[in-house]
Design a protein around this motif. Sequence first.
Motif, PDB file in Angstrom:
ATOM      1  N   ASP A 148       9.082  32.372  37.787  1.00 55.72           N
ATOM      2  CA  ASP A 148       9.195  30.947  37.437  1.00 55.72           C
ATOM      3  C   ASP A 148       7.855  30.225  37.389  1.00 55.72           C
ATOM      4  N   ILE A 149       6.794  30.940  36.990  1.00 51.85           N
ATOM      5  CA  ILE A 149       5.511  30.252  36.828  1.00 51.85           C
ATOM      6  C   ILE A 149       4.937  30.457  35.425  1.00 51.85           C
ATOM      7  N   THR A 150       5.637  31.232  34.586  1.00 51.89           N
ATOM      8  CA  THR A 150       5.068  31.545  33.278  1.00 51.89           C
ATOM      9  C   THR A 150       5.295  30.428  32.262  1.00 51.89           C
ATOM     10  N   ASN A 151       6.308  29.582  32.459  1.00 45.55           N
ATOM     11  CA  ASN A 151       6.592  28.549  31.468  1.00 45.55           C
ATOM     12  C   ASN A 151       5.691  27.328  31.626  1.00 45.55           C
ATOM     13  N   LYS A 152       5.458  26.917  32.868  1.00 46.50           N
ATOM     14  CA  LYS A 152       4.612  25.748  33.132  1.00 46.50           C
ATOM     15  C   LYS A 152       3.553  26.139  34.157  1.00 46.50           C
ATOM     16  N   THR A 153       2.640  26.963  33.713  1.00 46.69           N
ATOM     17  CA  THR A 153       1.636  27.501  34.620  1.00 46.69           C
ATOM     18  C   THR A 153       0.566  26.456  34.934  1.00 46.69           C
ATOM     19  N   THR A 154       0.259  26.323  36.209  1.00 49.05           N
ATOM     20  CA  THR A 154      -0.860  25.485  36.627  1.00 49.05           C
ATOM     21  C   THR A 154      -1.885  26.365  37.340  1.00 49.05           C
ATOM     22  N   PHE A 155      -3.109  25.897  37.379  1.00 48.70           N
ATOM     23  CA  PHE A 155      -4.169  26.685  37.995  1.00 48.70           C
ATOM     24  C   PHE A 155      -3.916  26.886  39.486  1.00 48.70           C
ATOM     25  N   GLU A 156      -3.277  25.888  40.128  1.00 45.29           N
ATOM     26  CA  GLU A 156      -2.981  26.010  41.558  1.00 45.29           C
ATOM     27  C   GLU A 156      -2.023  27.161  41.828  1.00 45.29           C
ATOM     28  N   GLU A 157      -1.111  27.439  40.891  1.00 47.84           N
ATOM     29  CA  GLU A 157      -0.167  28.540  41.074  1.00 47.84           C
ATOM     30  C   GLU A 157      -0.839  29.895  40.911  1.00 47.84           C
ATOM     31  N   VAL A 158      -1.967  29.914  40.221  1.00 47.02           N
ATOM     32  CA  VAL A 158      -2.687  31.170  40.004  1.00 47.02           C
ATOM     33  C   VAL A 158      -3.533  31.542  41.215  1.00 47.02           C
ATOM     34  N   LEU A 159      -3.941  30.557  42.000  1.00 46.17           N
ATOM     35  CA  LEU A 159      -4.863  30.806  43.110  1.00 46.17           C
ATOM     36  C   LEU A 159      -4.361  31.855  44.101  1.00 46.17           C
ATOM     37  N   PRO A 160      -3.086  31.819  44.549  1.00 43.46           N
ATOM     38  CA  PRO A 160      -2.628  32.876  45.477  1.00 43.46           C
ATOM     39  C   PRO A 160      -2.700  34.271  44.864  1.00 43.46           C
ATOM     40  N   ILE A 161      -2.419  34.369  43.562  1.00 46.39           N
ATOM     41  CA  ILE A 161      -2.513  35.663  42.888  1.00 46.39           C
ATOM     42  C   ILE A 161      -3.965  36.119  42.845  1.00 46.39           C
ATOM     43  N   GLY A 162      -4.847  35.194  42.487  1.00 53.39           N
ATOM     44  CA  GLY A 162      -6.266  35.525  42.429  1.00 53.39           C
ATOM     45  C   GLY A 162      -6.824  35.953  43.782  1.00 53.39           C
ATOM     46  N   ARG A 163      -6.433  35.241  44.842  1.00 46.85           N
ATOM     47  CA  ARG A 163      -6.918  35.592  46.180  1.00 46.85           C
ATOM     48  C   ARG A 163      -6.425  36.974  46.591  1.00 46.85           C
ATOM     49  N   MET A 164      -5.170  37.271  46.268  1.00 44.42           N
ATOM     50  CA  MET A 164      -4.632  38.587  46.609  1.00 44.42           C
ATOM     51  C   MET A 164      -5.409  39.686  45.905  1.00 44.42           C
ATOM     52  N   VAL A 165      -5.670  39.501  44.615  1.00 47.51           N
ATOM     53  CA  VAL A 165      -6.423  40.484  43.838  1.00 47.51           C
ATOM     54  C   VAL A 165      -7.828  40.652  44.408  1.00 47.51           C
ATOM     55  N   LEU A 166      -8.498  39.538  44.682  1.00 45.65           N
ATOM     56  CA  LEU A 166      -9.868  39.580  45.198  1.00 45.65           C
ATOM     57  C   LEU A 166      -9.930  40.252  46.571  1.00 45.65           C
ATOM     58  N   ASP A 167      -8.995  39.903  47.442  1.00 46.85           N
ATOM     59  CA  ASP A 167      -8.999  40.473  48.785  1.00 46.85           C
ATOM     60  C   ASP A 167      -8.780  41.985  48.752  1.00 46.85           C
ATOM     61  N   GLU A 168      -7.830  42.435  47.937  1.00 52.52           N
ATOM     62  CA  GLU A 168      -7.529  43.867  47.875  1.00 52.52           C
ATOM     63  C   GLU A 168      -8.709  44.648  47.299  1.00 52.52           C
ATOM     64  N   PHE A 169      -9.388  44.077  46.328  1.00 51.85           N
ATOM     65  CA  PHE A 169     -10.536  44.776  45.743  1.00 51.85           C
ATOM     66  C   PHE A 169     -11.709  44.811  46.716  1.00 51.85           C
ATOM     67  N   LYS A 170     -11.954  43.702  47.397  1.00 48.97           N
ATOM     68  CA  LYS A 170     -13.059  43.653  48.355  1.00 48.97           C
ATOM     69  C   LYS A 170     -12.828  44.615  49.518  1.00 48.97           C
ATOM     70  N   LYS A 171     -11.569  44.771  49.940  1.00 49.78           N
ATOM     71  CA  LYS A 171     -11.243  45.683  51.042  1.00 49.78           C
ATOM     72  C   LYS A 171     -11.398  47.147  50.640  1.00 49.78           C
ATOM     73  N   GLY A 172     -11.483  47.390  49.334  1.00 47.85           N
ATOM     74  CA  GLY A 172     -11.579  48.762  48.869  1.00 47.85           C
ATOM     75  C   GLY A 172     -10.234  49.427  48.677  1.00 47.85           C
ATOM     76  N   SER A 173      -9.158  48.632  48.630  1.00 51.63           N
ATOM     77  CA  SER A 173      -7.826  49.198  48.415  1.00 51.63           C
ATOM     78  C   SER A 173      -7.693  49.795  47.026  1.00 51.63           C
ATOM     79  N   PHE A 174      -8.471  49.254  46.066  1.00 50.62           N
ATOM     80  CA  PHE A 174      -8.425  49.728  44.689  1.00 50.62           C
ATOM     81  C   PHE A 174      -9.849  49.778  44.129  1.00 50.62           C
ATOM     82  N   GLU A 175     -10.066  50.755  43.248  1.00 46.70           N
ATOM     83  CA  GLU A 175     -11.369  50.849  42.573  1.00 46.70           C
ATOM     84  C   GLU A 175     -11.398  50.049  41.281  1.00 46.70           C
ATOM     85  N   ARG A 176     -10.219  49.792  40.717  1.00 52.35           N
ATOM     86  CA  ARG A 176     -10.130  49.009  39.480  1.00 52.35           C
ATOM     87  C   ARG A 176      -8.929  48.077  39.547  1.00 52.35           C
TER      88      ARG A 176
END
Length: 226
Positions: free
Chosen positions: A79-107
């Motif tokens: 329920d975020i694809t129809n009226k997407t706001t930048f604030e709704e993207v932030l939790p997704i972005g933080r999750m991606v950044l944290d997992e990459f920084k921890k070394g959980s994924f190489e790409r």
Amino acid sequence: DTSLHPLLKRNESVKRILLVLITSDRGLAGGFNTNILRKTKEWMKSIGDQVDIQTICIGKRGADVMKRMNVPIMASFFDITNKTTFEEVLPIGRMVLDEFKKGSFERVLVAYTDFVSPITQTPVILELLPLGDSQEPVQKQTFLFEPSPELVLERMLPRLVETMIYQALLESAASEHSARMLAMRNASDSAGEMLEDLTFTFNQARQAGITQEIAEISSGKAALEG
């Protein structure tokens, strides 16, 4: 210099990949979901079994398919694809950044539908992390950063990743709306053609019935006169 920030670090050996998959929550959008999911499946097949793949699913359609394929889902967002706001993207972005920084994924990659025009939408799988391109040599230049390169990159690079995810969501949303409008127009045109065919068939049957009745009346009259 890739040593200045962990988001620039590129590993030669890739054993774990995180895929951010963007689809819609609803159907009736023509080939919108089908095309991006087909491209995702083809990409997964090309990767092979030597690499572990996990997903972050944005949209119910993609999450349902990943579940059926038994692909691990780290998180799902609906329920975020129809009226997407930048604030709704932030939790997704933080999750991606944290997992990459921890070394959980190489790409980290993002699969979405790129809006080309109202009648053309192209499924795309884009590398999100690590940032930068190691394929082409870059001419070494000297830059002056204040207060320091590390602090500047720490401030800018995470915002860049979040903005790239936000752009992918906006492109996908525009593609979804265009695909749905086109599908509805095609459905209306098909319904109109079907109605014309049915009306023609009905008129033929009605005309045949009238002709049959006239023939029976004429035959009955001829029998009485005979």
